[in-house]
Design a protein around this motif. Structure first.
Motif, PDB file in Angstrom:
ATOM      1  N   MET A   1       0.838  -1.201   0.000  1.00 47.90           N
ATOM      2  CA  MET A   1       0.000   0.000   0.000  1.00 47.90           C
ATOM      3  C   MET A   1       0.874   1.253   0.000  1.00 47.90           C
ATOM      4  N   SER A   2       2.009   1.158  -0.681  1.00 46.96           N
ATOM      5  CA  SER A   2       2.927   2.284  -0.771  1.00 46.96           C
ATOM      6  C   SER A   2       2.319   3.424  -1.581  1.00 46.96           C
ATOM      7  N   PHE A   3       2.857   4.616  -1.357  1.00 48.43           N
ATOM      8  CA  PHE A   3       2.445   5.829  -2.075  1.00 48.43           C
ATOM      9  C   PHE A   3       0.949   6.118  -1.908  1.00 48.43           C
ATOM     10  N   ASN A   4       0.424   5.790  -0.739  1.00 48.59           N
ATOM     11  CA  ASN A   4      -0.910   6.216  -0.352  1.00 48.59           C
ATOM     12  C   ASN A   4      -0.762   7.302   0.720  1.00 48.59           C
ATOM     13  N   PRO A   5      -1.688   8.257   0.780  1.00 52.64           N
ATOM     14  CA  PRO A   5      -1.584   9.339   1.787  1.00 52.64           C
ATOM     15  C   PRO A   5      -2.067   8.864   3.157  1.00 52.64           C
ATOM     16  N   ILE A   6      -1.249   8.117   3.851  1.00 49.64           N
ATOM     17  CA  ILE A   6      -1.638   7.533   5.142  1.00 49.64           C
ATOM     18  C   ILE A   6      -1.843   8.645   6.179  1.00 49.64           C
ATOM     19  N   ASP A   7      -2.941   8.561   6.892  1.00 52.74           N
ATOM     20  CA  ASP A   7      -3.245   9.521   7.953  1.00 52.74           C
ATOM     21  C   ASP A   7      -2.475   9.123   9.211  1.00 52.74           C
ATOM     22  N   CYS A   8      -1.444   9.903   9.514  1.00 52.48           N
ATOM     23  CA  CYS A   8      -0.602   9.604  10.683  1.00 52.48           C
ATOM     24  C   CYS A   8      -0.965  10.494  11.867  1.00 52.48           C
ATOM     25  N   SER A   9      -2.155  11.038  11.879  1.00 50.61           N
ATOM     26  CA  SER A   9      -2.571  11.880  13.006  1.00 50.61           C
ATOM     27  C   SER A   9      -2.739  11.027  14.254  1.00 50.61           C
ATOM     28  N   CYS A  10      -2.779  11.707  15.385  1.00 56.21           N
ATOM     29  CA  CYS A  10      -2.875  10.986  16.652  1.00 56.21           C
ATOM     30  C   CYS A  10      -4.199  10.242  16.793  1.00 56.21           C
ATOM     31  N   SER A  11      -5.190  10.625  15.981  1.00 56.86           N
ATOM     32  CA  SER A  11      -6.472   9.910  16.026  1.00 56.86           C
ATOM     33  C   SER A  11      -6.406   8.565  15.316  1.00 56.86           C
ATOM     34  N   GLN A  12      -5.332   8.339  14.535  1.00 57.75           N
ATOM     35  CA  GLN A  12      -5.191   7.094  13.786  1.00 57.75           C
ATOM     36  C   GLN A  12      -3.961   6.289  14.237  1.00 57.75           C
ATOM     37  N   THR A  13      -3.606   6.441  15.491  1.00 66.16           N
ATOM     38  CA  THR A  13      -2.416   5.746  15.987  1.00 66.16           C
ATOM     39  C   THR A  13      -2.561   4.232  15.927  1.00 66.16           C
ATOM     40  N   ASP A  14      -3.777   3.723  16.060  1.00 56.96           N
ATOM     41  CA  ASP A  14      -3.977   2.269  16.006  1.00 56.96           C
ATOM     42  C   ASP A  14      -3.572   1.720  14.640  1.00 56.96           C
ATOM     43  N   PHE A  15      -3.937   2.430  13.569  1.00 57.18           N
ATOM     44  CA  PHE A  15      -3.584   1.982  12.220  1.00 57.18           C
ATOM     45  C   PHE A  15      -2.081   2.089  11.996  1.00 57.18           C
ATOM     46  N   VAL A  16      -1.481   3.179  12.463  1.00 52.84           N
ATOM     47  CA  VAL A  16      -0.026   3.343  12.313  1.00 52.84           C
ATOM     48  C   VAL A  16       0.713   2.253  13.078  1.00 52.84           C
ATOM     49  N   ILE A  17       0.233   1.948  14.288  1.00 54.40           N
ATOM     50  CA  ILE A  17       0.862   0.878  15.078  1.00 54.40           C
ATOM     51  C   ILE A  17       0.723  -0.459  14.358  1.00 54.40           C
ATOM     52  N   TRP A  18      -0.433  -0.697  13.738  1.00 49.08           N
ATOM     53  CA  TRP A  18      -0.623  -1.938  12.975  1.00 49.08           C
ATOM     54  C   TRP A  18       0.393  -2.030  11.837  1.00 49.08           C
ATOM     55  N   ILE A  19       0.620  -0.918  11.154  1.00 48.96           N
ATOM     56  CA  ILE A  19       1.610  -0.905  10.064  1.00 48.96           C
ATOM     57  C   ILE A  19       2.992  -1.261  10.593  1.00 48.96           C
ATOM     58  N   LEU A  20       3.372  -0.642  11.676  1.00 45.72           N
ATOM     59  CA  LEU A  20       4.707  -0.878  12.230  1.00 45.72           C
ATOM     60  C   LEU A  20       4.874  -2.308  12.740  1.00 45.72           C
ATOM     61  N   LYS A  21       3.800  -2.918  13.168  1.00 49.92           N
ATOM     62  CA  LYS A  21       3.875  -4.289  13.677  1.00 49.92           C
ATOM     63  C   LYS A  21       3.870  -5.335  12.576  1.00 49.92           C
ATOM     64  N   HIS A  22       3.500  -4.925  11.359  1.00 47.39           N
ATOM     65  CA  HIS A  22       3.378  -5.892  10.258  1.00 47.39           C
ATOM     66  C   HIS A  22       4.361  -5.579   9.130  1.00 47.39           C
ATOM     67  N   GLU A  23       5.561  -5.166   9.511  1.00 49.48           N
ATOM     68  CA  GLU A  23       6.588  -4.889   8.511  1.00 49.48           C
ATOM     69  C   GLU A  23       6.927  -6.122   7.686  1.00 49.48           C
ATOM     70  N   ASN A  24       6.727  -7.293   8.263  1.00 52.79           N
ATOM     71  CA  ASN A  24       7.105  -8.533   7.566  1.00 52.79           C
ATOM     72  C   ASN A  24       6.248  -8.810   6.342  1.00 52.79           C
TER      73      ASN A  24
END
Length: 820
Positions: A569-592
């Motif tokens: 899902m590269s080159f998508n405008p990911i919302d990294c605001s503090c309201s979306q921390t759960d999604f950002v954390i999911w991304i960081l946990k699934h680097e594999n």
């Protein structure tokens, strides 16, 4: 730089002496170009040793250590001139020996006598004048001998080679062989195996008639092997009686065109028995005959780079495969090749000029494979005219013919078709593909970049056996996607990339239970709710890059297919605001499983800077959340507690006050200092003697705010820190040391500086590492460890050369964006 990084990852361990690298631990060593003059220490169990591009002018009997398990030894271009007897006694188990590019002056009868296990010997460019000089009769296991680029005057082979049961290849390319006589090839008739002989790039002038009589070869290569066209013509005739599985003749593509007067320059092929022929044509004759009648008995004919403008009719009696690549034909030779009942595979590709498809292929009942790709075909005929009475075609590739306008009506005649490729070929879609209903056996369909538009959800009806469907750059009207793939129950790969799709309905992939690859990149998708479809049981790879996806809800993430191995899902405008921390954390946990994560960026209003999701610090959100909670609690406490409690927590009140002052401070303000210095009083000597001395007395002078010198007397320290130091300075310099970490005031000032960054009161913080601080200790200062991981900092090394760079970089960092 790139090659150095590759070596770091591929070659994990450096051998003693820093000259060799272990490719495979204790087995494979690379000692290339190390200017070695002796063998470095390697494991006695070494099997592969690459010593190329070193300096070993002489090999004696004590040169090699005991490496009895060594299988491959590469001594390419090591300046070897002398090889003594028994030089290889300690590496006698070798199977491959490479001596390319060594000016061998001295070898004796006993030089290679211990190499009984040798299977491959490479003596390219060694100044060899005769194969007999090598004395190889004891190498009974030899399979390949490469003596190319030498000065061999003849093809003479030692008589003992007739006893080599496993010998397969004799490479004599680029030598000085001009005459081949019967006595030189007598051994070939006695050899038991099907060997390959490479005579390319030899100046052959004459071959004695019958020199290859009763000789059977697996392959004979004669590319650019004759000095003149006449010598080539007569040389082919002299090969009478030769039986060869694969014959390679002609020239290399970068050589000039050869003009011949006699159209029968290939007539000599009529006297040779061969099954496959590869003709790299540079000859240009009057008749333009690329497929000679003398080739007609071959089962496979390949003509490369042929100067073919018109092809005459040829009767191919036994030919099953015909390949014409990079020719100059003006019309497709369909009429000339029709009625060839033995032809099973036809390839005409990469034509140099536009080619007209005027007549169709007809009466070819055995034809199964057709590749007409990349020919700039010009035609408007339908399939009934282009392919007539060719009912058994299974593979049809018409891709990269941008000038064509193929009408797919008439495909009902291809009932056995399994692969159909129209990639980047313009299609006329009359009838909305209803003619595909007869293609029940079709398994692969590529109509990407064909200008196709789908308005009918039944367009793909009848393709129940389809496994792969590629339709990039297609257009879909209205709700056609909702039911377009309903009957494709066996589909394994679907490519709908770059189709301007804004929404994929949940039901669109409803029956694709065997789908393993889904490519939907380059669209306008904002949501991926379709991935919740419970029927997507087999998805392994999902490509949704370059869409408009900012977040994926938890309910979708939790219902992703269990089989998923890769998500792009590269080159998508990911919302990294503090309201979306759960999604950002999911991304960081699934680097594999996330592909191209380094190109997955946070959505930003600024076009000049892009922050990768990997670099986004969740701690900042945590810090902001803590600050908000603290302020809220403080207000409640302030209203409830007594004045005594207010006095007790006055430090925290001041902290909140200065933070609120940051929020209300105007965007434009006058700065009294260039930089505020945060440091421990125990580091004051370095700050005064080094930092102040070099910055304030430099050119231009930089005005620093030093708390011992510049804080106003009688004013609270916290106010001084915020108003005089942080808010009154353009930059903040933190001098980090063990004393800094242990100082509560330093920790407070650094936290205040970070808070100022968050509210926009200060552009940035410059970190100077005065001395190394253990990771655990650095975590005592809130945000310091995270800041060091995500930002560039300066490190004091206390040596003259490093100091020059240090002060230059520090001065540049302080002055930048100050308007100086």
């Amino acid at each position: 730089m790139l090659s150095s990084l590759l070596w770091m990852f591929i070659l994990p361990h450096v051998v003693k002496g820093d000259m060799c690298t272990e490719v495979i631990t204790n087995i494979d060593y690379a000692c290339v170009g190390g200017n070695l003059s002796s063998i470095p220490d390697v494991n006695p169990k070494t099997q592969t040793l690459d010593l190329s591009f070193n300096y070993f002018p002489s090999l004696n009997q004590n040169f090699f250590p005991r490496l009895f398990d060594l299988h491959l030894l590469d001594l390419t271009r090591c300046h070897i001139q002398h090889i003594d007897d028994d030089a290889f006694q300690h590496v006698r188990s070798m199977a491959t020996l490479i001596l390319t590019g060594n000016p061998l002056v001295h070898t004796s009868n006993d030089t290679f006598i211990v190499l009984h296990h040798l299977q491959r010997l490479v003596l390219v460019e060694t100044g060899l004048f005769s194969i007999m000089d090598v004395h190889m009769c004891h190498m009974t296991n030899l399979q390949e001998l490469n003596v190319g680029k030498n000065s061999l005057p003849s093809i003479s082979i030692p008589a003992c080679f007739s006893k080599f049961k496993d010998f397969r290849t004799l490479d004599l390319h680029s030598n000085n062989i001009s005459v081949i006589r019967t006595d030189q090839t007598a051994v070939l008739g006695q050899m038991q195996n099907n060997i390959t002989i490479i005579l390319s790039r030899n100046p052959i002038l004459y071959i004695e008639m019958g020199a290859f009589q009763n000789v059977y070869l697996q392959e004979l290569q004669l590319r650019s092997a004759f000095v003149t066209p006449n010598a080539s013509q007569e040389g082919l005739k002299a090969l009478v009686g030769l039986t060869v599985e694969k014959l390679v003749i002609g020239h290399y593509h970068f050589e000039r065109t050869i003009y011949v007067v006699d159209n029968g320059f290939l007539d000599g092929l009529c006297f040779i028995n061969f099954k496959e022929i590869y003709f790299f044509q540079k000859e240009r004759a009057i008749g333009q005959l690329p497929v000679s009648d003398c080739m007609s008995n071959a089962t496979k004919i390949t003509v490369m780079h042929g100067d073919i403008r018109f092809m005459e009719r040829a009767q191919l009696w036994k030919t099953k495969e015909l390949i014409l690549v990079r020719s100059k034909m003006q019309t497709m030779p369909a009429e000339q090749l029709s009625h060839q009942h033995t032809l099973e595979r036809l390839t005409i590709t990469d034509n140099a000029h536009p080619i007209f498809f005027l007549y169709g292929f007809s009466d070819m009942p055995s034809l199964k494979y057709v590749d007409l790709s990349n020919n700039q075909i010009i035609t408007r005929n339908n399939w009934k005219l282009l392919f007539h009475e060719t009912p058994n075609i299974q593979y049809l590739n018409m891709s990269f013919n941008s000038e064509a306008n193929f009408d797919l009506n008439g495909l009902q005649g291809f009932r056995n078709l399994e692969v159909l490729d129209f990639h980047r070929t313009k299609l006329i879609t009359k009838g909305e593909y209803v003619s595909m209903t007869d293609l029940a056996r079709l398994q692969y369909l590529d109509i990407s970049y064909t200008g196709s538009t789908f308005t009918n959800p039944l367009s793909l009806q009848g393709l129940e056996n389809l496994r792969v469907l590629k339709m990039s750059d297609s257009l879909f009207h209205r709700d056609v996607l909702q039911h377009l793939f309903v009957n494709l129950t066996l589909l394994e790969m679907l490519d709908v990339s770059f189709c301007d799709i804004e929404h994929l309905p949940l039901t669109s992939l409803g029956n694709l239970k065997k789908l393993t690859h889904l490519i939907a990149s380059g669209n306008k998708l904002m949501a991926v709710d379709f991935l919740q479809n419970p029927n997507l049981l087999s998805l392994i790879r999902i490509y949704i890059a370059r869409n408009h996806i900012s977040t994926i809800p938890d309910n979708v993430l939790q219902n992703l297919p269990k089989t998923l191995q890769m998500l792009d899902m590269s080159f998508n405008p990911i919302d990294c605001s503090c309201s979306q921390t759960d999604f950002v954390i999911w991304i960081l946990k699934h680097e594999n499983i996330l592909k191209n994560l380094h190109h997955t960026y946070c959505r930003s209003s600024s076009t000049s800077t892009e922050i990768r999701v990997l670099d986004f610090d969740i701690g900042y959100c945590t810090h902001i959340f803590r600050v908000k909670i603290f302020v809220t609690i403080f207000v409640v406490v302030f209203l409830l507690v007594t004045s005594a409690l207010v006095y007790r927590f006055q430090f925290h009140l001041r902290y909140c006050f200065v933070l609120l002052k940051c929020y209300t401070a105007p965007q434009q303000q006058d700065y009294h200092y260039d930089a505020f210095v945060i440091y421990s009083s125990k580091d004051e000597v370095w700050v005064i003697e080094e930092l102040v001395e070099n910055l304030e007395k430099g050119v231009p002078p930089i005005q620093l705010c030093i708390h011992e010198r510049d804080f106003k007397v009688g004013k609270p320290i916290t106010s001084n820190i915020m108003e005089e130091g942080i808010m009154g300075s353009r930059k903040v310099i933190a001098v980090v040391s063990r004393h800094f970490v242990d100082s509560s005031w330093c920790r407070f000032e650094f936290e205040m500086a970070q808070s100022s960054v968050l509210v926009g009161g200060n552009p940035n913080i410059i970190i100077i590492i005065l001395e190394d601080v253990e990771e655990e200790r650095s975590k005592k200062v809130f945000g310091l460890h995270r800041y060091l991981q995500g930002n560039t900092y300066l490190k004091w090394k206390d040596n003259p050369i490093s100091n020059v760079r240090f002060w230059t970089r520090l001065r540049k960092a302080v002055i930048s964006e100050t308007g100086r």
